[in-house]
Design an enzyme around this catalytic site. Structure first.
Site, mmCIF file in Angstrom:
data_model
loop_
_atom_site.group_PDB
_atom_site.id
_atom_site.type_symbol
_atom_site.label_atom_id
_atom_site.label_comp_id
_atom_site.label_asym_id
_atom_site.label_seq_id
_atom_site.Cartn_x
_atom_site.Cartn_y
_atom_site.Cartn_z
ATOM 1 N N LYS A 1 28.004 21.827 -13.745
ATOM 2 C CA LYS A 1 29.293 21.139 -13.883
ATOM 3 C C LYS A 1 30.161 22.021 -14.763
ATOM 4 O O LYS A 1 29.887 22.185 -15.955
ATOM 5 C CB LYS A 1 29.107 19.755 -14.495
ATOM 6 C CG LYS A 1 30.429 19.026 -14.747
ATOM 7 C CD LYS A 1 30.227 17.526 -14.849
ATOM 8 C CE LYS A 1 31.504 16.816 -15.218
ATOM 9 N NZ LYS A 1 31.424 15.361 -15.035
ATOM 10 N N GLU B 1 26.361 21.000 -18.033
ATOM 11 C CA GLU B 1 27.813 20.996 -18.209
ATOM 12 C C GLU B 1 28.221 21.699 -19.503
ATOM 13 O O GLU B 1 28.207 21.092 -20.577
ATOM 14 C CB GLU B 1 28.349 19.551 -18.235
ATOM 15 C CG GLU B 1 29.869 19.501 -18.409
ATOM 16 C CD GLU B 1 30.433 18.083 -18.529
ATOM 17 O OE1 GLU B 1 29.655 17.137 -18.727
ATOM 18 O OE2 GLU B 1 31.658 17.938 -18.425
ATOM 19 N N SER C 1 37.396 17.255 -14.847
ATOM 20 C CA SER C 1 38.859 17.330 -14.808
ATOM 21 C C SER C 1 39.444 17.653 -16.179
ATOM 22 O O SER C 1 40.535 18.229 -16.253
ATOM 23 C CB SER C 1 39.477 16.071 -14.201
ATOM 24 O OG SER C 1 39.118 14.903 -14.898
ATOM 25 N N LYS D 1 23.919 10.025 -18.043
ATOM 26 C CA LYS D 1 24.251 10.919 -19.164
ATOM 27 C C LYS D 1 23.129 10.780 -20.187
ATOM 28 O O LYS D 1 22.835 9.668 -20.621
ATOM 29 C CB LYS D 1 25.572 10.481 -19.786
ATOM 30 C CG LYS D 1 25.937 11.126 -21.104
ATOM 31 C CD LYS D 1 27.092 10.314 -21.730
ATOM 32 C CE LYS D 1 27.435 10.789 -23.127
ATOM 33 N NZ LYS D 1 28.177 12.054 -23.097
ATOM 34 N N THR E 1 34.012 6.406 -26.254
ATOM 35 C CA THR E 1 35.006 7.046 -25.380
ATOM 36 C C THR E 1 35.700 6.016 -24.502
ATOM 37 O O THR E 1 36.920 6.066 -24.309
ATOM 38 C CB THR E 1 34.342 8.141 -24.522
ATOM 39 O OG1 THR E 1 33.733 9.078 -25.398
ATOM 40 C CG2 THR E 1 35.348 8.861 -23.654
#
Ligand code: 13P
Length: 336
Positions: free
Chosen positions: A219, A177, A261, A97, A29
């Protein structure tokens, strides 16, 4: 670790006017982000970039924690100080993570399930030794024709619950999340329905797996119009729909909710959070855990001349932290 200790970490993550910076991009990423600004994806460039972010002066004023990637939690500043030490000394909680990313869900073309449960107990124990205080696992829900399936939602929420239970056993606060992607032509109502169904399934699974909500952070993705939907909901509508959805599905016991976001512009992400907090009080603090909306402006500047623009890029990081910190209090004002 006791539930009281987990609870106090969770509360610190969403302390008034503070949020999280997500810098946990996997090596693949971050390559996409670096490619976009012409930076080679080498280990040293990744390290130098993350050093710039993490050593931003006064970052702790609006940032309670940072989510790191496996490589990053093992890295140090150019002067040799481990990033986790820099963070803990600055009062910024190290997060990690721990999922291994989404993989195609067999039997359900176009849908994915997040992997990474095998060997997770051992990995969590190592991250605790490295200084981590919380962990993150991201599930991805795609909206499309006949999607998401109930099976996709259920498989992802089951994995999130197993991950969360393992985190609490290891002494880490799980940040759960379930990201509902913005991609698609669907309108905001569809996003609302999918997000509500996902959150209901998630909290059902957390309950079944004996996850203590007092020591858990959600999240969430905001309830927005699909990116390609011709009619885009405005700031007030997004804020109102997101709050309504969260109230319908998230227990009040949860210590806090932070948002991703997800591809929103910097200003949109800040304006949405601010509008939600202006509609408060709510059952939980609402704050941010932005990746792109915290970093993209600073990355662009840093990339132009990595060394020369170090301090200037940090000023932008501090500015984004301040704006989002104000939005977490409902006190942000759009620049004239
Ligand atoms: P964005 O804010 O760029 O969506 O990233 C947050 C994140 O951590 C996604 O998992």
């Amino acid at each position: 670790m006791s539930i009281e200790q987990l609870e106090s970490i969770a509360q610190a993550m969403v302390a008034p006017g503070k949020g999280i910076i997500a810098i946990d991009e996997s090596t693949n990423t971050i390559k996409k982000r670096f490619d976009a600004v012409g930076v080679a994806n080498t280990e040293e460039n990744r390290r130098a970039y993350r050093e710039m972010l993490l050593t931003t002066p006064q970052l702790h004023q609006h940032i309670s924690g940072a989510i790191l990637y496996d490589e990053t939690i093992r890295q140090a500043t150019q002067a040799g100080v481990p990033f986790t030490k820099v963070m803990l000394e600055a009062g910024i909680l190290p997060g990690i993570k721990v999922d291994k990313g989404p993989q195609p869900l067999a039997g359900f073309p176009g849908e994915v399930v997040t992997e990474g449960l095998d060997g997770l107990r051992e990995r969590l124990n190592e991250y605790v030794k490295l200084g981590a205080k919380f962990a993150k696992w991201r599930a991805v829900i795609t909206i499309g024709e006949d999607m998401p399936s109930g099976t996709c939602i259920e498989a992802n929420c089951h994995a999130l619950a197993r991950y969360a239970a393992l985190c609490q056993e290891a002494g880490l606060v799980p940040m759960v999340e379930p990201e509902v992607l913005m991609d698609g032509e669907h309108d905001i109502e569809v996003c609302y329905d999918v997000t509500e169904a996902t959150l209901r399934s998630l909290f059902g699974s957390l309950y079944e797996h004996n996850v203590m909500l007092e020591g858990t952070i959600l999240k969430a993705s905001m309830v927005v119009s699909g990116k390609s939907c011709p009619e885009q909901a405005g700031v007030e509508e997004v804020a109102e729909a997101t709050i309504r959805c969260l109230k319908a599905a998230v227990p009040a016991l949860l210590p806090g909710i932070v948002f991703l976001s997800g591809g929103q512009s910097d200003e949109q992400a800040t304006a949405h959070l601010n509008a939600m907090n202006q509609m408060g009080p709510h059952p939980w603090p609402l704050s941010f855990s932005y990746g792109r909306a915290m970093q993209q402006a600073a990355l662009k500047l840093w990339a132009k001349d990595m060394k020369g623009n170090f301090a200037e890029a940090q000023k932008i990081v501090a500015q984004r932290a301040r704006e989002n910190g104000l939005a977490a209090l409902g006190q942000w004002q759009k620049a004239a």
